[in-house]
Scaffold this motif. Sequence first.
Motif, short mmCIF file in Angstrom:
data_model
loop_
_atom_site.label_atom_id
_atom_site.label_comp_id
_atom_site.label_asym_id
_atom_site.label_seq_id
_atom_site.Cartn_x
_atom_site.Cartn_y
_atom_site.Cartn_z
N GLN A 181 35.99 -9.34 43.13
CA GLN A 181 35.88 -9.36 41.59
C GLN A 181 37.06 -9.82 40.67
O GLN A 181 38.55 -9.32 41.14
N VAL A 182 37.33 -10.76 40.20
CA VAL A 182 38.07 -11.63 39.02
C VAL A 182 37.89 -10.77 37.73
O VAL A 182 36.59 -11.33 37.16
N THR A 183 38.93 -10.16 37.00
CA THR A 183 38.18 -9.74 35.65
C THR A 183 39.29 -10.04 34.86
O THR A 183 40.08 -10.11 34.62
N VAL A 184 39.34 -10.94 33.72
CA VAL A 184 39.85 -10.67 32.32
C VAL A 184 39.66 -9.87 31.28
O VAL A 184 38.39 -9.90 30.92
N VAL A 185 40.47 -9.33 30.65
CA VAL A 185 40.63 -8.62 29.72
C VAL A 185 41.63 -9.34 28.86
O VAL A 185 42.84 -10.14 28.74
N PHE A 186 40.38 -8.94 27.81
CA PHE A 186 40.92 -9.52 26.54
C PHE A 186 41.51 -8.60 25.63
O PHE A 186 40.70 -7.85 24.56
N THR A 191 48.85 -4.07 21.41
CA THR A 191 48.28 -2.90 22.04
C THR A 191 47.58 -2.25 23.39
O THR A 191 48.40 -3.40 24.40
N VAL A 192 47.69 -1.12 22.93
CA VAL A 192 47.12 -0.56 24.94
C VAL A 192 45.87 -0.43 25.31
O VAL A 192 45.55 -0.75 26.31
N ASP A 193 44.92 -0.29 24.71
CA ASP A 193 43.14 -0.42 24.46
C ASP A 193 42.28 -0.81 23.90
O ASP A 193 41.42 -0.94 24.15
N TYR A 194 43.26 -1.42 22.47
CA TYR A 194 42.55 -1.95 21.79
C TYR A 194 41.87 -3.52 22.43
O TYR A 194 42.84 -4.02 23.12
N LYS A 195 40.57 -3.81 22.92
CA LYS A 195 39.85 -5.18 23.15
C LYS A 195 39.49 -5.88 22.37
O LYS A 195 38.20 -5.51 21.55
N MET A 196 39.28 -7.03 21.46
CA MET A 196 39.30 -7.38 21.10
C MET A 196 37.47 -8.64 21.75
O MET A 196 37.01 -8.64 20.85
N PHE A 197 37.61 -8.67 22.85
CA PHE A 197 35.89 -9.01 23.40
C PHE A 197 36.10 -7.99 24.63
O PHE A 197 36.94 -7.76 25.05
N PRO A 198 34.46 -8.00 25.22
CA PRO A 198 34.22 -7.09 25.89
C PRO A 198 35.11 -8.37 26.96
O PRO A 198 35.24 -9.38 27.43
N ASP A 199 35.07 -6.94 28.29
CA ASP A 199 36.36 -7.81 29.62
C ASP A 199 34.56 -8.57 30.09
O ASP A 199 33.58 -8.70 30.53
N PHE A 200 35.47 -9.96 30.34
CA PHE A 200 34.70 -10.95 31.79
C PHE A 200 34.51 -10.28 32.89
O PHE A 200 36.16 -10.82 33.11
N THR A 201 33.64 -10.85 33.94
CA THR A 201 33.89 -10.39 34.96
C THR A 201 33.78 -11.40 36.19
O THR A 201 32.12 -11.76 35.90
N THR A 202 34.34 -11.94 36.67
CA THR A 202 34.08 -12.70 38.27
C THR A 202 33.96 -12.66 39.95
O THR A 202 34.91 -11.73 39.49
N THR A 203 32.41 -13.08 40.57
CA THR A 203 33.58 -12.41 41.90
C THR A 203 33.76 -14.07 42.20
O THR A 203 33.14 -15.26 42.01
N VAL A 204 35.10 -14.32 42.83
CA VAL A 204 35.55 -15.56 43.56
C VAL A 204 35.45 -14.80 44.97
O VAL A 204 35.55 -13.52 45.33
N ASP A 208 38.74 -19.15 47.71
CA ASP A 208 38.87 -19.72 46.55
C ASP A 208 40.02 -19.91 45.74
O ASP A 208 40.60 -18.99 45.29
N ASN A 209 40.63 -21.23 44.54
CA ASN A 209 40.86 -21.30 44.26
C ASN A 209 40.14 -20.78 42.60
O ASN A 209 38.92 -21.64 42.13
N TYR A 210 40.62 -20.26 41.51
CA TYR A 210 40.02 -19.37 40.39
C TYR A 210 40.37 -20.17 39.21
O TYR A 210 42.45 -20.20 38.91
N VAL A 211 40.46 -20.61 38.41
CA VAL A 211 40.96 -20.72 36.97
C VAL A 211 39.83 -20.50 36.15
O VAL A 211 38.38 -20.75 35.84
N PHE A 212 40.45 -19.52 34.97
CA PHE A 212 39.65 -19.01 33.26
C PHE A 212 39.73 -19.89 32.26
O PHE A 212 41.23 -19.82 32.25
N LEU A 213 38.86 -20.98 31.72
CA LEU A 213 39.35 -21.70 30.60
C LEU A 213 39.08 -20.31 29.99
O LEU A 213 37.23 -20.27 29.54
N LEU A 214 39.77 -20.34 28.55
CA LEU A 214 39.40 -19.39 27.35
C LEU A 214 38.14 -20.53 27.03
O LEU A 214 37.30 -19.86 26.55
N SER A 215 38.47 -21.41 26.56
CA SER A 215 37.74 -22.99 25.95
C SER A 215 36.40 -22.89 26.62
O SER A 215 35.19 -23.66 25.48
N GLU A 216 35.98 -22.84 27.42
CA GLU A 216 35.22 -22.29 28.63
C GLU A 216 33.87 -21.54 27.58
O GLU A 216 32.99 -21.26 28.27
N HIS A 217 34.55 -19.90 26.95
CA HIS A 217 34.38 -19.49 27.38
C HIS A 217 34.86 -18.63 25.50
O HIS A 217 35.18 -17.84 24.80
#
Length: 218
Positions: A181-186, A191-204, A208-217
Motif C-alpha cells: 500500500q502507498v498512502t499519500v497524506v495531504f 502542522t502535525v496532524d492537520y490534514k487538508m484532505f483525506p489520505d489517498f491510498t493505492t496498491t502497488v 512497479d514504478n509509482y508516480v503520484f500526480l497531484l494534477s490528476e487528483h
Amino acid sequence: YGDKLFVESPVVKGMKPAAAVEIEAYNGEGPVIKVVYEREEYTITVNFLMNSLTGEKRREPYTAVAKFEDEFVFDLSQFGQYAPDTGYEVKNPVLIIESVTEDTELNVVYTLRRLTVTVHYVDENGNKIAEDFTQVYDYGTKVSHASPEVKGMTPDLAVYIVDSLTGDVEKTIAYTRRSYQVTVVFQEAGTVDYKMFPDFTTTVKYGDNYVFLLSEHK
C-alpha cells in the motif's frame, strides 16, 4: 598270461571316466581298451540378497547344474518368483558365467530404488527466479522442502511435501509479486496532524514504478 590287469584312467580336468576299467587278461592279443570320459557337473547357486555387505538373504537360493565349460546364464526376468518387491530394484538382473569350471555362487542384490525430486521456481511469466532444488531419496521417503525466500515475492506453495516417494518427481512452484500500500497524506505545512484532505491510498506491486500526480487528483 593269466595276470589280472587293472588300468587307472588319467585325471583330466573337468572330466570323469564313465566307469572304472578292470578286465581279466587272456591268451592272444590284448584287448583295445576304450575309456569314455564325461564332463563333470557343477552346482551353480544364485543367492538373493538384501545387502551385499551383510549377506542378508531375501529369497531362498536358486540352484542349477551345469557341465564343465558350459555357459551359464541366469536372467531374473525369467523367474517371476524372484522379482523385486515394490520399491526395490536389481542392478544385475542377468548373471553370466562364460565357462563353468567349478561349483559357483552368484549374488542377486536387491536395493531400494533411488528417486530424484526436482523443484523449479519461476515468476508469473515462467522466468526462473531461484536455483532448482534437486535431491535423490530412497523409495518411500517422506520429502519436505521449504520454498526459498525471494525478495518481494510469494510462492504458491510455501512447503512442498511428498508423504511417500514412489517415483521421480518434477514440480514447478510459481511466485507472484507482493502487493504494497502507498498512502499519500495531504498535510498543512507546519502542522502535525492537520490534514487538508483525506489520505489517498493505492496498491502497488513489488518492483512497479509509482508516480503520484497531484494534477490528476483534483
